[in-house]
Design a protein around this motif. Sequence first.
Motif, PDB file in Angstrom:
ATOM      1  N   SER A  97       0.808  -1.220   0.000  1.00 42.05           N
ATOM      2  CA  SER A  97       0.000   0.000   0.000  1.00 42.05           C
ATOM      3  C   SER A  97       0.844   1.275   0.000  1.00 42.05           C
ATOM      4  O   SER A  97       0.466   2.266  -0.624  1.00 42.05           O
ATOM      5  CB  SER A  97      -0.950   0.003   1.194  1.00 42.05           C
ATOM      6  N   SER A 154     -16.247   2.888   7.658  1.00 44.88           N
ATOM      7  CA  SER A 154     -16.300   2.122   6.418  1.00 44.88           C
ATOM      8  C   SER A 154     -17.747   1.905   5.994  1.00 44.88           C
ATOM      9  O   SER A 154     -18.688   2.112   6.768  1.00 44.88           O
ATOM     10  CB  SER A 154     -15.607   0.770   6.599  1.00 44.88           C
ATOM     11  N   HIS A 208      -6.821  -3.937  -7.046  1.00 46.33           N
ATOM     12  CA  HIS A 208      -7.029  -3.982  -5.598  1.00 46.33           C
ATOM     13  C   HIS A 208      -6.949  -5.407  -5.075  1.00 46.33           C
ATOM     14  O   HIS A 208      -6.287  -5.694  -4.070  1.00 46.33           O
ATOM     15  CB  HIS A 208      -8.380  -3.364  -5.236  1.00 46.33           C
ATOM     16  N   ASN A 216      -8.714  -7.260  -3.330  1.00 51.27           N
ATOM     17  CA  ASN A 216      -9.285  -7.622  -2.030  1.00 51.27           C
ATOM     18  C   ASN A 216     -10.424  -6.668  -1.666  1.00 51.27           C
ATOM     19  O   ASN A 216     -10.586  -6.269  -0.524  1.00 51.27           O
ATOM     20  CB  ASN A 216      -8.205  -7.593  -0.942  1.00 51.27           C
ATOM     21  N   LEU A 217     -11.218  -6.317  -2.671  1.00 51.60           N
ATOM     22  CA  LEU A 217     -12.264  -5.321  -2.465  1.00 51.60           C
ATOM     23  C   LEU A 217     -13.399  -5.896  -1.619  1.00 51.60           C
ATOM     24  O   LEU A 217     -13.892  -6.992  -1.875  1.00 51.60           O
ATOM     25  CB  LEU A 217     -12.810  -4.860  -3.813  1.00 51.60           C
ATOM     26  N   GLN A 250     -15.323  -3.157   3.767  1.00 48.49           N
ATOM     27  CA  GLN A 250     -14.379  -2.505   4.671  1.00 48.49           C
ATOM     28  C   GLN A 250     -13.375  -1.639   3.921  1.00 48.49           C
ATOM     29  O   GLN A 250     -12.749  -0.766   4.500  1.00 48.49           O
ATOM     30  CB  GLN A 250     -13.631  -3.559   5.493  1.00 48.49           C
ATOM     31  N   SER A 251     -13.202  -1.903   2.626  1.00 47.11           N
ATOM     32  CA  SER A 251     -12.226  -1.158   1.830  1.00 47.11           C
ATOM     33  C   SER A 251     -12.758   0.198   1.391  1.00 47.11           C
ATOM     34  O   SER A 251     -11.986   1.047   0.945  1.00 47.11           O
ATOM     35  CB  SER A 251     -11.845  -1.968   0.580  1.00 47.11           C
ATOM     36  N   LEU A 304     -11.063   4.709  -1.398  1.00 48.22           N
ATOM     37  CA  LEU A 304     -10.650   3.308  -1.457  1.00 48.22           C
ATOM     38  C   LEU A 304      -9.434   3.103  -0.570  1.00 48.22           C
ATOM     39  O   LEU A 304      -8.435   3.818  -0.686  1.00 48.22           O
ATOM     40  CB  LEU A 304     -10.326   2.929  -2.903  1.00 48.22           C
ATOM     41  N   ASN A 324      -7.337  -0.075   2.265  1.00 52.23           N
ATOM     42  CA  ASN A 324      -6.936  -1.482   2.409  1.00 52.23           C
ATOM     43  C   ASN A 324      -6.240  -2.007   1.155  1.00 52.23           C
ATOM     44  O   ASN A 324      -6.657  -3.003   0.562  1.00 52.23           O
ATOM     45  CB  ASN A 324      -8.155  -2.357   2.733  1.00 52.23           C
ATOM     46  N   GLY A 328      -9.916  -6.861   7.219  1.00 54.83           N
ATOM     47  CA  GLY A 328      -9.568  -5.512   6.815  1.00 54.83           C
ATOM     48  C   GLY A 328     -10.408  -4.426   7.434  1.00 54.83           C
ATOM     49  O   GLY A 328     -10.201  -3.264   7.181  1.00 54.83           O
TER      50      GLY A 328
END
Length: 426
Positions: free
Chosen positions: A91, A147, A185, A187-188, A191-192, A205, A207, A408
């Motif tokens: 990240s 989130s 990404h 891992n959408l 929580q992202s 956006l 995480n 996340g």
Amino acid sequence: MYQDIDFNDQNNNNVPKTSTEHSNTKSSDSQRKLSQMKYNNKENPVIIDNKYVLLNVIYQGKTSTIFEAINLQLQQACVVRMTLISKSDNSTKILQYFKTQFENQFEEKYQSGKIVQNPQDCLVRLIDHGVFMNQYNYQVLNKTGPSLKFWFNFWKSRFSFECIILIILKTIDALQLLHSGNFIHANLNMQSLLTSLENQKTLSLGNLQQAILFKPNSKIGQKCQHLNKYSSLGQHLGIQIYPKDDLESLLYIVIQLLTDGEFFDQQKNFKTRSDKLQWYFSVKHSFLPEKVLKNYPPCFTDFANKIKFLNPMELPINYDILKSVFKGCKNLEFDWNPLINGLKKNSGNTSQQVSMQNVDLKSGQLSLDTINESLNEQVIDIHHSLVKTQKHIGDYCDFNPETQESDGEISFEEESTDKSYVYCFK
């Protein structure tokens, strides 16, 4: 258009150099220190690089801890994320990359009004980063709101169609920006997607720890290393992933929002995480837009079909076609905006200045009583009000059944409002 980034390049000047030499000797000890922060925080407050004072722990996971913090130089509230240096995390490079791109290409246009939306609003903003105690990578990020998952639980899993459409449009904007740099990404989830308590039209956006660099002409395909409820079918199958996979994940999030959380049945119990992921795969594999969305406005079925029949190898994706489905929709607003406005009025006019009168950096002593109570900002006060309300209605964070770590989610259940504590490493 954009330069290529090698995540394995240790000479990249934009990021702290990391090492795995501590992975076998210091990781467990380092994590133990992270776990003890709540109980050893009075005598030796943590001040990073004489610039950032760590305050409340707002999330603590297996490899990282997130703090509310104070930027002493700017006298502003911020967020500091501490991660074990032995753990891989992409990240920082990604956020630094887009920060540089904004400074080089967009800032002058934005300041002059040639572009209306600040591209940086699409992603969490990286303010600073570095290495702390040779054991942790730290990121200093802008303060965001809760989130999307928080609001989904807060609103009892029921959003208006206008709110869901705005979520779609803002998420597509964020993914378009991310994909423009050849990043996926990967891992959408809810929580992202982070809301804002200041700019009420913003959805950022976050995480990006599992995000990968996409190389269209590479013979070696990139595969997803992490699966969640909203992962694409290709990610489940372990095949080459494309920017389309992020949009497919967005589609599953939208269906979950539309069906009030019933698309993925929350009441089912599984013995193992593998069984749970297999069931998610079967639900997504049998998904037919015309059947599941027949009782909803036609625009959602059109949107689902456009994503489902995207050719992943036709790049770049025409994002405008995806957004054109909702072209006639007006008066779009997030459902939580009226609540935030009401909380702001109740909070009154508060200053965002920090009184540094009694801060002694040399001795490392800091009493939070010397800091103007409004230092936590109106935004943070609103945050606490929301958290207290959410606790009353029984909200809690879902944990990964194998790691006992949330997928996340920056959980506000662990927030502390006790101003007599400053968190520190023993």
